[in-house]
Design a protein around this motif. Structure first.
Motif, PDB file in Angstrom:
ATOM      1  N   SER A  27       0.805  -1.225   0.000  1.00  0.00           N
ATOM      2  CA  SER A  27       0.000   0.000   0.000  1.00  0.00           C
ATOM      3  C   SER A  27       0.836   1.272   0.000  1.00  0.00           C
ATOM      4  CB  SER A  27      -0.953   0.012   1.206  1.00  0.00           C
ATOM      5  OG  SER A  27      -0.244  -0.135   2.411  1.00  0.00           O
ATOM      6  N   THR A  28       2.126   1.189   0.354  1.00  0.00           N
ATOM      7  CA  THR A  28       2.947   2.406   0.333  1.00  0.00           C
ATOM      8  C   THR A  28       4.178   2.304  -0.555  1.00  0.00           C
ATOM      9  OG1 THR A  28       3.889   1.678   2.447  1.00  0.00           O
ATOM     10  CG2 THR A  28       2.219   3.392   2.546  1.00  0.00           C
ATOM     11  N   GLY A  29       4.705   1.125  -0.817  1.00  0.00           N
ATOM     12  CA  GLY A  29       5.785   0.998  -1.791  1.00  0.00           C
ATOM     13  C   GLY A  29       5.248   1.304  -3.177  1.00  0.00           C
ATOM     14  N   GLY A  30       6.068   1.959  -4.037  1.00  0.00           N
ATOM     15  CA  GLY A  30       5.478   2.511  -5.241  1.00  0.00           C
ATOM     16  C   GLY A  30       5.973   2.049  -6.594  1.00  0.00           C
ATOM     17  N   SER A  31       7.092   1.338  -6.697  1.00  0.00           N
ATOM     18  CA  SER A  31       7.631   1.024  -8.018  1.00  0.00           C
ATOM     19  C   SER A  31       6.614   0.266  -8.869  1.00  0.00           C
ATOM     20  CB  SER A  31       8.901   0.184  -7.887  1.00  0.00           C
ATOM     21  OG  SER A  31       9.341  -0.247  -9.161  1.00  0.00           O
ATOM     22  N   SER A  32       6.387   0.747 -10.075  1.00  0.00           N
ATOM     23  CA  SER A  32       5.452   0.070 -10.977  1.00  0.00           C
ATOM     24  C   SER A  32       5.990  -1.275 -11.447  1.00  0.00           C
ATOM     25  CB  SER A  32       5.143   0.957 -12.186  1.00  0.00           C
ATOM     26  OG  SER A  32       6.322   1.242 -12.925  1.00  0.00           O
ATOM     27  N   ASP A  33       7.276  -1.551 -11.194  1.00  0.00           N
ATOM     28  CA  ASP A  33       7.840  -2.856 -11.536  1.00  0.00           C
ATOM     29  C   ASP A  33       7.239  -3.973 -10.688  1.00  0.00           C
ATOM     30  OD1 ASP A  33       9.495  -1.723 -13.439  1.00  0.00           O
ATOM     31  OD2 ASP A  33      11.202  -1.519 -12.073  1.00  0.00           O
ATOM     32  N   SER A  68      -7.819  -0.578   3.830  1.00  0.00           N
ATOM     33  CA  SER A  68      -8.660  -1.115   2.767  1.00  0.00           C
ATOM     34  C   SER A  68      -8.179  -2.486   2.311  1.00  0.00           C
ATOM     35  CB  SER A  68      -8.666  -0.137   1.588  1.00  0.00           C
ATOM     36  OG  SER A  68      -9.409  -0.633   0.503  1.00  0.00           O
ATOM     37  N   ALA A  69      -6.856  -2.638   2.109  1.00  0.00           N
ATOM     38  CA  ALA A  69      -6.305  -3.906   1.626  1.00  0.00           C
ATOM     39  C   ALA A  69      -6.513  -5.025   2.638  1.00  0.00           C
ATOM     40  CB  ALA A  69      -4.817  -3.732   1.321  1.00  0.00           C
ATOM     41  N   ILE A  70      -6.262  -4.733   3.907  1.00  0.00           N
ATOM     42  CA  ILE A  70      -6.430  -5.764   4.943  1.00  0.00           C
ATOM     43  C   ILE A  70      -7.898  -6.151   5.088  1.00  0.00           C
ATOM     44  CG2 ILE A  70      -6.272  -6.171   7.436  1.00  0.00           C
ATOM     45  CD1 ILE A  70      -3.590  -4.681   7.361  1.00  0.00           C
TER      46      ILE A  70
END
Length: 401
Positions: free
Chosen positions: A126-132, A309-311
């Motif tokens: 939910s907070t890490g952002g790399s699109s990879d 939301s994810a949890i």
């Protein structure tokens, strides 16, 4: 609520989610690991606030699922992939953790993605952002919830493309590299020009040399491809040097409500940012955010709201399939639309990307702010199918071409 130290030296804490009926001691709890930066440069946008959001999700769900008490384990990866990986391996192997959530710092996130793939455990980013994460490194166990660097580029970089030429001041790690790459591609695609970039170490205190390089490049737009304290410091020092006053614009490519709070409206006014969530967007977001504020004394960031939301979506899937088996839960999560205060009709694609609307907002002038944390005004909504990278362009090996 009591805390119990589980992993000395690695900052792992067990946070009992106390709110269900008392269960037999022999019943194995369902454990969720919330991994982030608890005290460093990303502590405000994730940190203890994400743990609180996770606790709220468990409490609102009722504290147990399938007769199992739900427990939250909180861990500090200190923005170091080796520490994060060691902690997650211990969580899974020794503590019986079923799913890992949050995970800022993309270098850590991509490492945890591989652990999740290898050990068949869900990773809810939910907070890490790399699109990879949902691109070339996608995994059947990885779900990207809140935003990614491609979406930030579409929201902030694309509409500002021709206000350059652009120069990037970029954090020298996976997230910064991905954010500069995706924004550069968006700018050039829209007819904008890039004149250069410079990389800086994480946790830099003095950005004067980088700002001088940007200024001397002839750029009219400085893209700040970093986050947390690094981005706050860059913007503050750029204002001190008079860059905005000289006509050079700043693009804060990854800003949070907590960053605006730290910078102050006087220096942040006029900045454009892309968000997956804003606390003051509507009645639903306000109601949840005020509950969060009561416990954290700060309004939630999009990542903290995304963690809740994810949890919640994960726990609903466990309940629906009658099992915490990773494959069954992942399939149920992907088959079920996400509808809560965070997202409406969100869809989890086969590459793991949760697709939902994003919001482009502008920081208000000081005189426009009418009450505490009233910092942003909505400019436009980006439909999810326009905000996130098309499946055909992501290079995810799970996607049928």
């Amino acid at each position: 609520m009591s805390l119990r130290l589980l992993a000395a030296g690695l900052g792992a804490l067990l946070v009992p989610a106390l709110l269900g009926p008392t269960l037999a001691q022999s019943t194995k709890p369902l454990r969720i690991g919330v991994l982030n930066d608890m005290a460093g440069i990303y502590a405000d946008m994730a940190g203890p606030g994400s743990v609180i959001a996770a606790q709220m999700a468990v409490e609102d769900f009722g504290g147990s699922v399938l007769g199992r008490k739900i427990e939250i384990l909180a861990g500090d990866h200190q923005n170091k992939p080796d520490i994060g990986s060691a902690l997650v391996n211990r969580w899974i192997d020794e503590d019986g953790v079923d799913v890992i959530a949050d995970i800022p710092t993309s270098s850590v996130l991509l490492g945890i993605q591989e652990i999740g793939r290898r050990k068949n455990k869900l990773v809810l980013a939910s907070t890490g952002g790399s699109s990879d994460f949902t691109g070339k490194f996608c995994a059947p166990t990885g779900i990207h919830w809140t935003y990614d660097t491609y979406a930030l580029a579409v929201g902030t970089g694309l509409p500002l493309a021709k206000e350059g030429p652009w120069y990037f001041i970029t954090a020298d790690y996976a997230f910064g590299h991905a954010l500069e790459r995706d924004t550069s591609e968006a700018v050039k695609k829209a007819g904008g020009k890039i004149v250069g970039s410079v990389k800086h170490p994480q946790g830099t205190a003095d950005f004067s040399s980088y700002l001088l390089q940007a200024q001397s490049s002839g750029a009219r737009m400085i893209g700040i491809a970093s986050s947390g304290a690094d981005q706050i410091t860059t913007i503050k020092q750029a204002t001190e040097f008079g860059l905005p006053q000289s006509g050079v614009k700043l693009a804060g490519l990854y800003l949070h409500i907590t960053d605006i709070h730290a910078i102050g409206l006087k220096d942040a006014q006029g900045l454009i940012l892309t968000q997956a969530f804003y606390w003051d967007l509507n009645n639903e977001t306000r109601a949840w955010s005020k509950r969060f504020f009561e416990r954290h004394k700060a309004m939630p960031t999009m990542g903290q709201a995304g963690t809740y939301s994810a949890i919640t979506h994960y726990l609903k899937a466990v309940q629906a399939v009658g099992s915490a088996e990773t494959d069954k839960v992942a399939a149920q999560m992907k088959a079920t639309p996400v509808n809560d205060f965070f997202a409406k009709n969100g869809v989890i694609r086969e590459d793991g990307r949760m697709v939902h609307d994003l919001y482009v907002l502008e920081v208000k002038k000081p005189e426009e702010s009418k009450y505490p944390w009233d910092y942003l005004k909505l400019i436009r909504t980006i439909p999810g199918d326009q905000a996130f990278r098309p499946l055909s362009e992501g290079e995810c090996p799970l996607v049928k071409q």
